[in-house]
Design a protein around this motif. Structure first.
Motif, mmCIF file in Angstrom:
data_model
loop_
_atom_site.group_PDB
_atom_site.id
_atom_site.type_symbol
_atom_site.label_atom_id
_atom_site.label_comp_id
_atom_site.label_asym_id
_atom_site.label_seq_id
_atom_site.Cartn_x
_atom_site.Cartn_y
_atom_site.Cartn_z
ATOM 1 N N HIS A 281 12.864 -9.450 -4.471
ATOM 2 C CA HIS A 281 11.547 -9.498 -3.806
ATOM 3 C C HIS A 281 11.680 -10.118 -2.417
ATOM 4 O O HIS A 281 11.211 -9.569 -1.425
ATOM 5 C CB HIS A 281 10.564 -10.381 -4.589
ATOM 6 N N MET B 57 2.420 -4.848 -4.517
ATOM 7 C CA MET B 57 3.312 -5.246 -5.600
ATOM 8 C C MET B 57 4.511 -4.297 -5.565
ATOM 9 O O MET B 57 4.341 -3.079 -5.545
ATOM 10 C CB MET B 57 2.601 -5.127 -6.946
ATOM 11 N N GLU C 13 -6.094 -9.582 -7.314
ATOM 12 C CA GLU C 13 -4.862 -9.665 -6.537
ATOM 13 C C GLU C 13 -5.199 -9.720 -5.046
ATOM 14 O O GLU C 13 -4.609 -10.497 -4.286
ATOM 15 C CB GLU C 13 -3.963 -8.451 -6.830
ATOM 16 N N ARG D 229 -4.079 -12.580 -2.331
ATOM 17 C CA ARG D 229 -3.298 -12.274 -1.121
ATOM 18 C C ARG D 229 -4.059 -12.722 0.119
ATOM 19 O O ARG D 229 -3.493 -13.294 1.042
ATOM 20 C CB ARG D 229 -2.955 -10.791 -1.060
ATOM 21 N N GLN E 239 5.427 -11.975 -4.166
ATOM 22 C CA GLN E 239 4.997 -11.278 -5.382
ATOM 23 C C GLN E 239 4.807 -12.244 -6.550
ATOM 24 O O GLN E 239 3.770 -12.253 -7.204
ATOM 25 C CB GLN E 239 6.023 -10.209 -5.751
ATOM 26 N N ASN E 240 5.820 -13.076 -6.788
ATOM 27 C CA ASN E 240 5.704 -13.983 -7.925
ATOM 28 C C ASN E 240 4.718 -15.120 -7.650
ATOM 29 O O ASN E 240 4.176 -15.711 -8.587
ATOM 30 C CB ASN E 240 7.077 -14.550 -8.300
#
Ligand code: FAD
Ligand code: FES
Ligand code: FES
Lengths: 795, 161, 265
Positions: A682, A724, B124, B128, B142-143
């Motif tokens: 990532h 994502m 989400e 963000r 992402q995590n």
């Protein structure tokens, strides 16, 4: 009793507790008794003669302890900052290697070049005194771009480096390439710029140095990825401090990405200064200071040509690159655009002939060195871009042209025409996996949906390979490395069976405290929580080359695995003695030593205890204690690779590119901890996306001023820039590393820029756009669309 | 000047120069080094703390503003001193690998807790957007996004009990 | 940072007196602009006069035709205000786009308007809505307030106490963020009143400005299509490493259309 947590498991990270609760120990957190504050005074000019420095007002300023300049460095007879690689040109002549004084002498060569170090009781006082230094500069014109720097009339940085060319390097069979081009049915050509980047680890660099007159010892705490190398380069080559009198500590480090794997002048100055003022001295960079002093990355201008036959098979590849080195040679500087670039130009393809020429060029900019990926993203970008150009010019599907040229799985080990031999890989498998994962089948429908909203959607591929696990010393030595690139580990088993590992790599986010503990837990059968990993302190760890080049697990993990094997061998000797059996009959499995074919068993803890209570040992054949050390030098690089697929949407009204989907299927060999591997992918991918879409270090030609000199002007990827991502692995095992691992730290950054830019070009191809330079900013895309031809193939 | 405030639930009185940033006060005078300084242009969010329950950048806050206020730093996010009980958001970051080098982490956590407190059902996109002032160079976010959503859910589940 | 004295008056006249009597003194509101400036040592005032103890500068009041926002009201409060979300949703949206959550906790409308950064958002809302700036001395119409790069009609010792916004029929804001700083590369505020439309642009030039041709076109037909063909002259627009003047000019048209769309949605 805790649990064994082995290879392939995803335990939560050991290091997280301290970071989550605000109890990390970074250099800037450390305070020493009697500590003074230091600030560096840096050149505001890109290029100037340094005619003199009047310190008197600064010295008289309140709280000032000392003001040190290049003259003091010269008076003390100190060395220049060394370069760790010496490359040679086509004729075998060594590169030009002008000195890099730790504080400028006679001349400054970039904005940020260090001119003086001011030490005072507080940072405020040091800053106030720095303002009072009278520095007499005679400003000269600067040159910042490589194309400009090699022109005959360009400003010259060094008297004895004509045309600012440090080295005119080449690789490959030029004649064979020329012959192949003559036979080609088609030649694709591409000119491109690989943009200049600033690494931006979130922790700014910092250092504290202390001198103890009683023992004549120095300690340097520094934000470094490789403390032993700093100890060697600084102690042996710059300051003449014996190695045993110098301790270098790199505690928790807040990200590195290459930026912290060089020996910096600040480290040498502060260590030298601490002795001069007999006080601990601390320096913490501000982010903006980092922008003009942290080594930058990339900055290439390249012309590439790919020769193909009528079926789209690659016949030959020719690449000419000008690579920016900045104002001086940094620790690995000249190695990056040469040895880490040329050998990767084969990619995952069977191209039989490759030639690469790189002119390594000095300019009035911050020295350029390794940044995550280092050389390999540049090579991948050139290759994966020109493959797309060729496909579109020849009317061949982009996936199909890749398939026609890909090295089949069965052909491994595969010798490329550019030195490296890939041991294993399955690029086609990665490609097939990625096509499914990215749902390429339904891309057409998604593109149509975007079109209905007035947006252009594009898909981009990058099938790539990289050389990791730096590095086989023999190979590196042939290419000009001035040191070895092995790694070392010590496994210390305590009398109670708990284990402390001392390892020469450095953990600054990669999760080594967890992954390495898993290896030991797996191999020795001890509980995961009974293993601690020690790193980053030259007084505690025997030796090591540090963390960079996706080497920690590959090389460091291998050393650890070897040392652990030695512990088992020793354990068997002890077990044989205790169980009164022959050593050959002792088996070790799941933490137990047993005599083959019997139920006679000793646990690992019992053996550990016995190792330290040698009451009736056969001392002539068995030493007490249970601690083993191993050094590992890899026989080859490892070659992780994979397929990345980016999907973007372009808003033609504003030029904004939005990354809407990202899929990566990578071959990283054995996965020790899937959670950590995913995290590395990532982070790596987003750094590559940053290069492709956002990041750019821009200098003003002439004045040499850095125009993107802070976070206000240098665009970092943020959470709301990204979708994502889907990441998966499709691994083949490395054939020569002990555990089959290949490394994963850089793959994301290497594969992604080409995937993203190929997607952007795809989105705009109907307008006749064939290439977009990085970063694909809204301004740049809009401008391109203004100049683009009318739709060539309206949909 | 003298200022008095509540720091991580404890009354605190300190003597400060007005030209002291709260980040400096915490790190240099009060030895709370969990609050990090990642930039000099108020852009990175490594220094975020809660002032009267709101997320603020302690690198862009003068110490006098603390007088009479309540300040919560990363060191105060865990349970009672010595309990080692982590906040649900901290647990979520550990569970979902929401950190690598850990440098951005304290600021991320403080921003995340404020975000989850303000809006119970975070999407989400909310997360963000809510993290736009916090830069992380390691994780690709992402995590972190996954952690924040999980942590927010856990915070509200805990409250609901 | 250079040392300075710190004052926290609780009456507006006291604050004004401190400002005029101490040479090189400065007001501090949220500090989101001032403190970064001090940190970079671009300014070194001898004293700061903190407005946070002046209770009368906080809060939002409603009197049917206008909404008045106290100078010390933070961006986050404006963004979350149900009243503003209902009556001038474009202004609440604008406030929610400033900086990030931590900046919005502290930064104030008064500070933003007084500072008049050429890339700040609020000046577009204030000028676009034709608001009135209420100070410790007088009331100033937005059209007379913003004078250019970081320059306003404020005099020495004059403190903004509130800003009064007429409630429009419709209003919208569209912002194209500068990639790194996230200030407005171009931001356009559009407000429709019974007697006409106002269009104000920030980010593009040395200060916020109105676009009369767009106002005329939208007054005739309040729809994005009405202004799609109106181009802005590049003269006087800013050029930097992120955007040259012609791109900014183009974005003014695009953002103006999007602001109208936002107003209509
Ligand atoms: C990371 C970051 C991102 C940002 N992003 C944006 C953005 O996207 N858009 C945007 O518009 N802004 C942005 N800002 C600026 C922010 O909105 C500031 O809050 C605002 O511009 C100033 O408000 P303040 O209350 O903080 O003023 P302060 O910094 O306290 O003061 C600013 C100036 O105004 C004067 N002043 C303050 N209050 C008054 C008053 N009542 N009367 C007279 N003079 C006064 C002060 O003396 C000072 O000169 C950002 C700031 C930061 C740190
Ligand atoms: S340190 Fe406060 S925002 Fe970067
Ligand atoms: S975890 Fe390293 S910066 Fe976020």
């Amino acid at each position: 009793m805790g649990n064994v947590i082995g290879i392939g498991a995803a335990p939560k990270r050991k290091e997280d507790q301290r970071f989550l609760t605000g109890r990390g120990n970074y250099v800037s957190d450390i305070k020493r008794p009697g500590m003074a504050a230091g600030v560096f005074v840096r050149s505001p000019h890109g290029h100037a003669v340094l005619r003199g420095i009047d310190k008197s007002d600064a010295l008289a300023s309140p709280g000032v302890i000392a003001v040190l300049t290049g003259d003091d460095v010269a008076d003390d007879g100190l060395g220049s900052l060394p370069c760790g690689w010496g490359i040679t040109d086509a004729k075998g002549m060594p590169m030009k290697e002008p000195p890099f004084p730790m504080l400028a002498q006679d001349k400054v060569r970039f904005v940020g070049d260090m001119v003086a170090f001011v030490i005072a009781e507080t940072p405020e006082q040091a800053n106030a005194a720095a303002d009072l230094l009278k520095i007499d500069y005679k400003v000269l014109p600067s040159v910042v771009g490589v194309l400009e720097a090699v022109r005959p009339d360009a400003p010259q940085l060094f008297e004895d480096v004509p045309n600012n060319i440090c080295c005119d390097w080449e690789l490959g069979d030029k004649a064979a390439v020329e012959t192949a081009f003559k036979k080609a049915a088609h030649v694709a050509r591409l000119s491109l710029v690989n943009n200049r980047l600033i690494g931006n680890p979130m922790e700014p660099r910092a250092a504290i140095a202390e001198y103890e007159p009683g023992t004549d010892r120095y300690t340097l705490w520094t934000t470094s990825q490789f403390p032993h190398v700093v100890r060697f380069l600084m102690g042996a080559l710059v300051l003449n401090i014996p190695q045993h009198k110098l301790r270098v500590v790199a505690p928790d480090v807040g990200g590195g990405f290459g930026v912290k794997q060089f020996h910096y002048g600040e480290e040498a100055v502060i260590t030298w200064a601490a002795k001069r003022v007999r006080r601990p001295v601390k320096w913490v960079a501000s982010r903006s200071e980092g922008y003009v002093s942290d080594r930058h990355g990339r900055d290439h201008v390249t012309e590439a040509e790919l020769a193909l036959d009528e079926t789209g098979k690659f016949l030959a590849f020719r690449v000419n690159t000008l690579a920016n080195m900045g104002g001086y040679l940094s620790t690995f500087g000249p190695n990056i655009p040469t040895n880490l670039y040329g050998p990767l130009l084969g990619g995952v393809y069977t191209t039989p002939a490759i030639y690469c020429n790189v002119k390594v060029v000095f300019t009035n900019t911050v020295p350029v060195d390794a940044y995550r990926g280092a050389g390999r993203p540049e090579a991948t970008f050139v290759l994966e871009r020109i493959v797309d150009v060729a496909a579109s010019e020849m009317g061949i599907d982009r996936v199909e042209i890749r398939r026609r040229n890909m090295i089949p799985k069965e052909a491994y080990p595969y010798q490329t025409p550019v030195l490296v031999q890939y041991d294993s890989g399955d690029p086609m498998g990665c490609l097939d996996g990625a096509l499914v994962a990215a749902d390429v089948k339904n891309f057409g429908a998604r593109k149509a949906a975007s079109a209905r909203k007035g947006k252009f959607r594009g898909l981009g591929y990058s099938t790539y390979v990289e050389a990791c696990g730096l590095a086989p010393s023999r190979f590196a030595g042939r290419l000009g490395a001035r040191g070895g690139l092995y790694e070392s580990a010590t496994v210390r088993v305590h009398p109670t069976g708990q284990v402390t590992v001392m390892i020469g790599t450095h953990n600054h986010g990669q999760g080594h405290e967890t992954t390495f503990a898993q290896i030991v837990s797996d191999k020795l059968g001890v509980a995961f929580e009974n293993v601690d990993i020690v790193f980053g302190d030259t007084d505690r760890v025997q030796f090591g080359m540090g963390t960079y080049g996706s080497r920690s697990l590959v090389v460091g993990g291998a050393a650890l695995s070897k040392a652990t094997d030695k512990v088992i061998v020793k354990g068997k000797k002890i077990a044989a003695h205790l169980l009164e059996a022959s050593e050959a009959d002792i088996q070790f499995e799941a933490g137990k030593f047993s005599v083959a074919g019997t139920d006679r068993i000793k646990t690992f803890e019992e053996i550990a205890g016995a190792a330290y209570v040698p009451h009736n040992y056969p001392l002539e054949v068995l030493e007490p204690g249970l601690e083993e050390q191993a050094y590992y030098d890899p026989v080859n690089f490892t070659y992780p690779g994979g397929c990345h697929i980016a999907e973007v949407e372009v808003d033609p009204e504003t030029g904004t590119v939005t990354l809407v989907n990202y899929t990566a299927v990578d071959d990283v060999g054995t996965v020790i901890n899937p959670m950590i591997v995913e995290g590395q992918l990532h982070g790596g991918i987003v750094q590559g996306v940053g290069q492709a879409l956002f990041e750019n270090a821009v200098y003003d030609e002439g004045s040499g001023q850095l125009l993107s000199g802070s976070l206000m002007d240098y665009c970092m990827p943020r959470a709301d820039h990204l979708p994502m991502m889907k990441v998966a692995t499709h691994s083949t095992l490395c054939t020569h590393t002990p555990m089959g691992v290949k490394g994963c730290g850089e793959v994301g950054t290497i594969g992604s820029p080409a995937a993203v830019i190929n997607a952007v070009v795809d989105a705009l191809s109907h307008l006749g756009v064939t290439h977009v330079d990085m970063p694909a900013t809204p301004n740049r895309i809009w401008r391109l669309l203004q100049n683009a031809s009318l739709p060539v193939a309206a949909e | 000047m003298q200022i008095s405030f509540t720091l991580n639930r404890r009354p605190t009185t300190v003597e400060v120069e007005p030209a002291t940033l709260v980040a400096e006060l915490l790190r240099e005078q009060l030895h709370l080094t969990g609050t990090h300084i990642g930039c000099d242009t108020s852009q990175c969010g490594a220094c975020v703390v809660h002032l009267n329950g709101l997320p603020v950048k302690s690198c862009t806050l003068l110490a006098p503003a603390l007088d009479g206020a309540t300040l919560l730093t990363i060191e105060g996010l865990t349970g009672a001193p010595g309990s080692n009980q982590m906040h649900p958001m901290q647990e979520a970051f550990r569970e979902h690998h929401g950190l690598q080098c850990g440098f951005c982490t304290p600021g991320m956590l403080m921003t995340a807790v404020a975000l989850a407190t303000e809006k119970p059902d975070l999407t989400e996109a909310d997360v963000r957007h809510g993290l736009e002032g916090n830069i992380c160079r390691c994780t690709g976010y992402q995590n972190i996004v996954i952690s924040v959503m999980a942590g927010a859910a856990a915070m509200h589940a805990a409250k609901g009990e | 940072m250079k040392p300075f004295a710190y004052h926290q008056p609780d009456q507006i006249p006291d604050a004004a007196k401190l400002l005029t009597s101490i040479e090189d003194s400065k007001l501090v509101a949220g500090g989101m602009t001032l403190i970064p400036t001090l940190k970079q040592r671009l300014a070194s005032p001898t004293a700061l006069v903190d407005l946070s103890k002046l209770g009368s500068l906080k809060g939002i009041t409603d009197d049917a035709a206008t909404i008045t926002i106290g100078a010390m009201t933070p961006h986050a409060v404006v963004a979350a205000s149900k009243l503003i979300q209902t009556k001038i949703p474009g202004l609440a949206a604008l406030a929610s786009m400033i900086g990030d959550p931590a900046v919005r906790s502290r930064g104030t409308i008064g500070g933003s308007v007084a500072n008049n950064d050429p890339a700040a958002d609020y000046p577009a809302g204030v000028l676009g809505l034709g608001a009135t700036i209420i100070t410790s001395k007088r009331e100033i119409a937005a059209d007379k307030f913003f004078l250019g790069l970081f320059e306003t009609a404020l005099e020495l010792g004059e403190i903004i106490t509130a800003i009064r916004f007429p409630v429009p029929v419709k209003a919208g804001y569209a912002k194209f963020k500068a990639p790194a700083s996230r200030y407005a590369l171009v931001g356009v505020f559009v407000a429709k009143f019974p007697d006409g439309v106002r269009v104000a642009v920030t980010g593009a030039g040395p200060g916020v400005f109105r676009v009369p041709p767009m106002e005329a076109a939208l007054s005739g037909h309040f729809d994005p299509s009405a202004i799609a063909a109106i181009k802005i002259d590049t003269d006087g627009l800013a050029s930097d490493i992120h955007a040259e003047a012609d791109y900014r000019a183009h974005l003014v048209t695009v953002m103006a259309k999007r602001a109208v769309e936002a107003a209509l949605s």
